[in-house]
Design a protein around this motif. Sequence first.
Motif, short mmCIF file in Angstrom:
data_model
loop_
_atom_site.label_atom_id
_atom_site.label_comp_id
_atom_site.label_asym_id
_atom_site.label_seq_id
_atom_site.Cartn_x
_atom_site.Cartn_y
_atom_site.Cartn_z
N VAL A 87 29.93 37.24 51.04
CA VAL A 87 29.58 36.35 51.81
C VAL A 87 31.04 35.36 51.94
CG1 VAL A 87 29.03 34.36 52.82
CG2 VAL A 87 27.38 36.66 52.32
N ALA A 88 31.51 34.73 50.82
CA ALA A 88 32.10 33.96 49.84
C ALA A 88 33.27 34.45 50.32
CB ALA A 88 32.50 33.60 49.22
N ALA A 89 34.20 35.79 50.35
CA ALA A 89 34.84 36.53 50.58
C ALA A 89 35.75 36.59 52.13
CB ALA A 89 35.28 37.58 50.06
N VAL A 90 34.33 36.33 52.84
CA VAL A 90 34.37 36.79 54.90
C VAL A 90 35.14 35.80 54.96
CG1 VAL A 90 33.93 37.80 56.26
CG2 VAL A 90 33.16 39.01 54.13
N GLU A 91 33.74 34.39 53.82
CA GLU A 91 33.64 33.71 54.86
C GLU A 91 34.37 32.35 53.88
OE1 GLU A 91 33.17 30.67 57.46
OE2 GLU A 91 32.52 32.30 58.07
N PRO A 92 35.24 31.75 54.02
CA PRO A 92 36.28 31.12 52.94
C PRO A 92 35.56 29.80 52.53
CG PRO A 92 37.43 31.59 54.66
CD PRO A 92 36.57 32.10 54.81
N ARG A 93 34.54 29.17 53.33
CA ARG A 93 34.14 28.14 53.43
C ARG A 93 33.06 27.61 52.28
NH1 ARG A 93 32.78 26.16 59.63
NH2 ARG A 93 32.16 28.79 59.70
N PHE A 94 32.08 29.39 52.85
CA PHE A 94 30.91 29.47 51.65
C PHE A 94 31.64 29.86 50.42
CE2 PHE A 94 27.19 32.46 49.57
CZ PHE A 94 27.04 31.13 50.06
N GLY A 95 32.47 29.92 49.97
CA GLY A 95 33.23 30.10 49.39
C GLY A 95 34.03 29.15 47.97
N ALA A 142 28.56 35.59 41.28
CA ALA A 142 29.16 35.16 42.70
C ALA A 142 30.78 35.00 42.78
CB ALA A 142 27.67 34.23 42.83
N ARG A 143 30.94 34.15 41.86
CA ARG A 143 32.21 34.18 41.81
C ARG A 143 33.46 35.52 41.48
NH1 ARG A 143 35.34 28.42 38.25
NH2 ARG A 143 34.37 28.14 40.22
N VAL A 144 32.48 35.98 40.67
CA VAL A 144 33.47 37.20 39.58
C VAL A 144 33.52 39.14 41.22
CG1 VAL A 144 33.15 39.41 37.87
CG2 VAL A 144 33.04 36.74 37.83
N PHE A 145 32.30 38.10 41.76
CA PHE A 145 32.22 39.17 43.12
C PHE A 145 33.34 38.61 44.21
CE2 PHE A 145 27.86 41.03 41.20
CZ PHE A 145 28.56 42.26 41.67
N ALA A 146 33.10 37.04 44.19
CA ALA A 146 34.36 36.88 45.66
C ALA A 146 35.14 37.56 45.81
CB ALA A 146 34.08 35.18 45.43
N ALA A 147 36.28 36.92 44.16
CA ALA A 147 37.44 37.67 43.89
C ALA A 147 37.38 39.04 43.70
CB ALA A 147 37.30 36.66 42.14
N ALA A 148 36.72 40.14 43.34
CA ALA A 148 36.70 41.68 43.83
C ALA A 148 36.80 41.56 44.82
CB ALA A 148 35.45 42.11 42.85
N ALA A 149 36.14 41.04 46.32
CA ALA A 149 35.25 40.99 47.50
C ALA A 149 37.03 40.29 48.03
CB ALA A 149 34.43 40.62 48.10
N SER A 150 37.65 39.66 47.78
CA SER A 150 38.25 38.98 48.52
C SER A 150 39.39 40.61 48.94
CB SER A 150 39.13 37.92 47.43
OG SER A 150 39.63 38.39 46.78
N VAL A 152 39.14 43.37 49.48
CA VAL A 152 38.37 44.38 50.42
C VAL A 152 38.06 43.33 51.54
CG1 VAL A 152 36.14 45.58 50.58
CG2 VAL A 152 37.29 45.21 48.53
N ALA A 153 37.74 41.93 51.65
CA ALA A 153 37.90 41.05 52.96
C ALA A 153 39.26 41.49 53.82
CB ALA A 153 37.50 39.98 52.30
N ALA A 154 40.75 41.66 52.66
CA ALA A 154 42.24 41.53 53.41
C ALA A 154 42.32 42.46 53.79
CB ALA A 154 42.69 40.72 52.38
N SER A 155 41.76 43.85 53.77
CA SER A 155 41.77 45.13 54.41
C SER A 155 41.73 45.07 55.75
CB SER A 155 40.95 46.07 53.59
OG SER A 155 39.59 46.21 53.71
N GLY A 156 42.46 45.78 56.11
CA GLY A 156 42.18 46.13 58.13
C GLY A 156 40.89 46.49 58.40
N PHE A 157 40.15 47.22 58.41
CA PHE A 157 38.90 47.81 58.52
C PHE A 157 37.70 46.28 58.38
CE2 PHE A 157 38.50 48.53 54.07
CZ PHE A 157 37.16 48.42 53.85
N VAL A 158 37.56 45.84 57.41
CA VAL A 158 36.74 44.44 57.86
C VAL A 158 37.73 43.55 58.21
CG1 VAL A 158 35.96 42.21 56.42
CG2 VAL A 158 36.39 44.97 54.98
#
Length: 262
Positions: A87-95, A142-150, A152-158
């Motif tokens: 969620v943090a990767a998709v929604e920066p405010r939550f990050g 969660a911070r580790v997941f946010a870094a890993a998901a960032s 993915v979140a920046a990819s085209g399909f997302v």
Amino acid sequence: MTLARAWPVVPAAVLVVVAVIAPVVVDISSVDGDIPYAPPSSRDWLGTDHLGRSVLPQLMVGGWRIMVIAAVIATVVTLFAAIAGSVAAVEPRFGNLIDRTTDAAMLVPPILAIMLVLLSWPAAGTAGLIIVAVLVGTPYSARVFAAAASGVAASGFVTVAVASGERLLYVVFREVLPNLRDTTITQLGLRFVEAMYLVSTAAFLQLPAALGESNWALMVRENSAGVLLNPWAVVAPALALALVAVSLSLAVGAIASRKTTP
């Protein structure tokens, strides 16, 4: 995972199997007492403890509660952290909120938080231990997941999914999390090792959440006075705890290096 990379997990796997099966086939309440801290013999392969009980049966049944509670903590922390990080990767405010929460959580050592809760609220018991361990462990993971998901979140399909108006939970569970399998497996292993440390420390300190009358950490504490008479009463449970932690750590390292090793 190839056979060469799978060998580190063998000691942990063996101990887990023994810990699960032993309580069903071994009844430590029926073990007769003998001379305290007697050395190993044909009857007592690892000698006896401070009460004259055989060390081996207690060693066999002393790990399952620690492992079960550690597995519960690791699973819940990994689940919550994976969702929060995605969620943090998709929604920066939550990050930003996760970053501030992690900074605050790192100021309090986990074992200190557990002691504060369990000593001031003894009725919390094992449930209290699990809740505190989850609360202090989730923000960092969660911070580790946010870094890993960032990435993915920046990819085209997302980006397409977000632009098309898909809901946040849909994007997280259908687009982001399925692409974090390696991170999830790695974090699950690391969280289990950390949970083993926390649960073992709580049992060693004989907090209200002490895990029964016979567990590896308590065996180390109770038999430390006779370590010179029968070292195995202390070395065997300590070695069991270390083997599980080190074995899983090596396995996690093998998984983490899978992409970089040809």
